[in-house]
Design an enzyme around this catalytic site. Structure first.
Site, PDB file in Angstrom:
ATOM      1  N   HIS A  87       5.344  -3.110   5.396  1.00 40.56           N
ATOM      2  CA  HIS A  87       5.213  -3.663   4.047  1.00 40.56           C
ATOM      3  C   HIS A  87       5.440  -5.158   4.104  1.00 40.56           C
ATOM      4  CE1 HIS A  87       5.301  -3.934  -0.323  1.00 40.56           C
ATOM      5  NE2 HIS A  87       6.273  -4.813  -0.152  1.00 40.56           N
ATOM      6  N   ASP A 166       9.351   3.203 -10.987  1.00 38.08           N
ATOM      7  CA  ASP A 166       9.123   1.842 -10.503  1.00 38.08           C
ATOM      8  C   ASP A 166       7.912   1.209 -11.170  1.00 38.08           C
ATOM      9  OD1 ASP A 166       9.368  -0.459  -8.601  1.00 38.08           O
ATOM     10  OD2 ASP A 166       7.398   0.301  -8.011  1.00 38.08           O
ATOM     11  N   ARG A 173       9.473  -5.888 -15.815  1.00 41.19           N
ATOM     12  CA  ARG A 173      10.040  -7.073 -15.153  1.00 41.19           C
ATOM     13  C   ARG A 173       9.056  -8.232 -15.144  1.00 41.19           C
ATOM     14  NH1 ARG A 173      10.713  -4.965  -9.678  1.00 41.19           N
ATOM     15  NH2 ARG A 173      11.316  -7.083  -9.142  1.00 41.19           N
ATOM     16  N   SER A 188      12.471  -1.569  -5.749  1.00 38.49           N
ATOM     17  CA  SER A 188      11.061  -1.338  -6.075  1.00 38.49           C
ATOM     18  C   SER A 188      10.265  -1.044  -4.805  1.00 38.49           C
ATOM     19  CB  SER A 188      10.489  -2.566  -6.789  1.00 38.49           C
ATOM     20  OG  SER A 188       9.093  -2.448  -6.967  1.00 38.49           O
ATOM     21  N   LYS A 192       9.269   3.237  -3.185  1.00 37.08           N
ATOM     22  CA  LYS A 192       7.913   3.703  -2.861  1.00 37.08           C
ATOM     23  C   LYS A 192       7.783   4.037  -1.383  1.00 37.08           C
ATOM     24  CE  LYS A 192       5.693   0.145  -4.718  1.00 37.08           C
ATOM     25  NZ  LYS A 192       6.575  -0.648  -5.564  1.00 37.08           N
TER      26      LYS A 192
END
Length: 431
Positions: A87, A166, A173, A188, A192
């Site tokens: 990620h 999320d 947000r 967040s 996931k």
């Protein structure tokens, strides 16, 4: 009407007054917000209290677990291959996922790369791949599993069932000035990724003007928080902190970045893109229990192994790996005003220019232009001559050129002295 076990105002006051939320409070407020029993205004107040006052490690871990519990979890235990994932926190010219997933899969490891779309100045992996004719981002669970077993690599959209809390909180947000909270960013991302079910995870935490995290200390705090969350959840997790002061590679924009990724998969391409792709692949393979020397990983980019997986991956999702990529209808050069050495090229400005040219979106429902973006002809440390193109702007809508050029005002400088050029790409490792 069922009576709620907590009052949202009491939960907000707890965090407002710098006290720690209990496990039961966290579990309740995330669940109640997801099902609508906590109002948007109340969650906005709690998010701001979290941004201002922070969270302890146990609080962040419980918050993340509650987000995961709001939806379903994927299970890859039936695969014959170990799983690993990457990620990135997002940057300009960050096309690393495209060559990385097939590269890692070429070593017998499954890479379930659930990706997203771009918003603002950072590009989205799915937008880039959708510039390939026929390619589709949405797969069923059965299609995902079959492709992982057969091809080894999947890049696709995450299903709506993963951490729905999320998705709802992120949208809030985004409009309440609380995106930058380290506990909320970490939970967040990790909710996931943990729900996704991968066995190992490598995080690429960007640092610099083109990244969410502008300074090394904040980026290191985010990396440590996410590594701790992954480790606590039983996912082998490490993070690399990487420079995003200058764009990665020489292209920012959807089809432009796919074209550059193909160069990398063919054994060439910009050295910074190759360096980061290889570094992340080495970490992913080690996390998956398949440690591989860097030289062998690099070799897989040059000998066709990674390219073979790429072609099979694109074809499996309906794409034509041989189809010509879209090209923008209009181009315009930005030239050097003097001779010398390029001293800086600001990543954020390049990202905004690409966005204004049509490569990105302001709202999630906006369309993007496949061929739009910015092509870089020089990087910091390169010698340039007066009148030489530094950048080429690409768009289908030439009325966008003026605003894109405005974004680049002051974004680059040419000096007389030989500059040091770009600093190290890999800044730190956490984990």
């Amino acid at each position: 009407m069922t009576r709620e076990p907590f009052d949202a105002v009491d939960v907000i006051r707890t965090k407002r007054d710098r006290r720690e939320l209990t496990d039961d409070q966290v579990d309740w407020v995330v669940d109640a917000y997801t099902r609508g029993a906590v109002d948007q205004e109340q969650m906005a107040a709690l998010a701001m209290a979290i941004l201002l006052n922070g969270m302890s490690r146990p609080e962040v871990a419980r918050w993340t677990a509650a987000m995961i519990a709001s939806g379903e979890r994927m299970d890859f235990s039936g695969l014959s291959r170990p799983t690993t994932d990457k990620h990135s926190t997002g940057g300009v010219g960050d096309k690393i996922t495209l060559p990385l997933a097939p590269l890692v899969a070429s070593f017998g490891v499954a890479v379930p790369q659930l990706s997203g779309r771009g918003l603002g100045h950072t590009g989205g992996t799915l937008d880039k791949l959708e510039s390939i004719p026929g390619w589709r981002a949405s797969l069923t669970g059965d299609e995902l599993m079959a492709q992982l077993e057969d091809v080894g690599a999947v890049i696709c959209a995450a299903g709506a069932g993963l951490a729905p809390a999320d998705k709802k909180l992120y949208a809030l947000r985004d409009v309440t000035g609380t995106v930058e909270s380290v506990p909320l960013i970490a939970s967040s991302i990790m909710s996931k990724k943990i729900a996704e079910g991968t066995g190992a995870l490598v995080l690429d935490v960007k640092v610099g003007s083109g990244a969410f995290m502008k300074d090394l200390d904040t980026a290191r705090e985010l990396a440590r928080t996410m590594v701790d969350l992954g480790t606590d959840a039983g996912v082998r997790t490490v993070a690399l902190l990487t420079d995003m002061a200058t764009p990665l590679g020489r292209a920012a924009g959807n089809a432009l970045e796919v074209r550059e990724s193909l160069d990398v998969l063919a054994g060439s391409g910009p050295e910074d893109v190759v360096e980061l792709t290889v570094a992340l692949a080495v970490e992913m393979l080690a996390g998956a229990g398949r440690p591989t020397p860097e030289a062998e990983v690099r070799a897989a980019l040059g000998d066709g192994r990674a390219m073979d997986v790429w072609r099979r991956m694109i074809a499996a999702q309906g794409g034509d790996p041989d189809a010509p990529l879209p090209v923008a209808a209009h181009r315009q050069d930005v030239v050097a005003d003097r001779s010398g050495v390029l001293g800086a090229l600001d990543a954020y400005a390049v990202g905004v220019a690409a966005w204004r040219l049509g490569a990105g979106r302001s709202r999630r429902e906006d369309p993007v232009q496949a061929g739009a973006g910015v092509e870089l002809h020089a990087k910091p440390g390169d010698e340039v001559t007066a009148g030489q193109p530094l950048l080429t702007l690409h768009t289908d809508t030439p009325e966008r050129f003026d605003r894109a050029r405005a974004a680049l005002d002051g974004a680059w400088s040419v000096g007389d002295e030989a500059a040091a050029g770009r600093g190290p790409l890999l800044l730190d490792r956490v984990g």
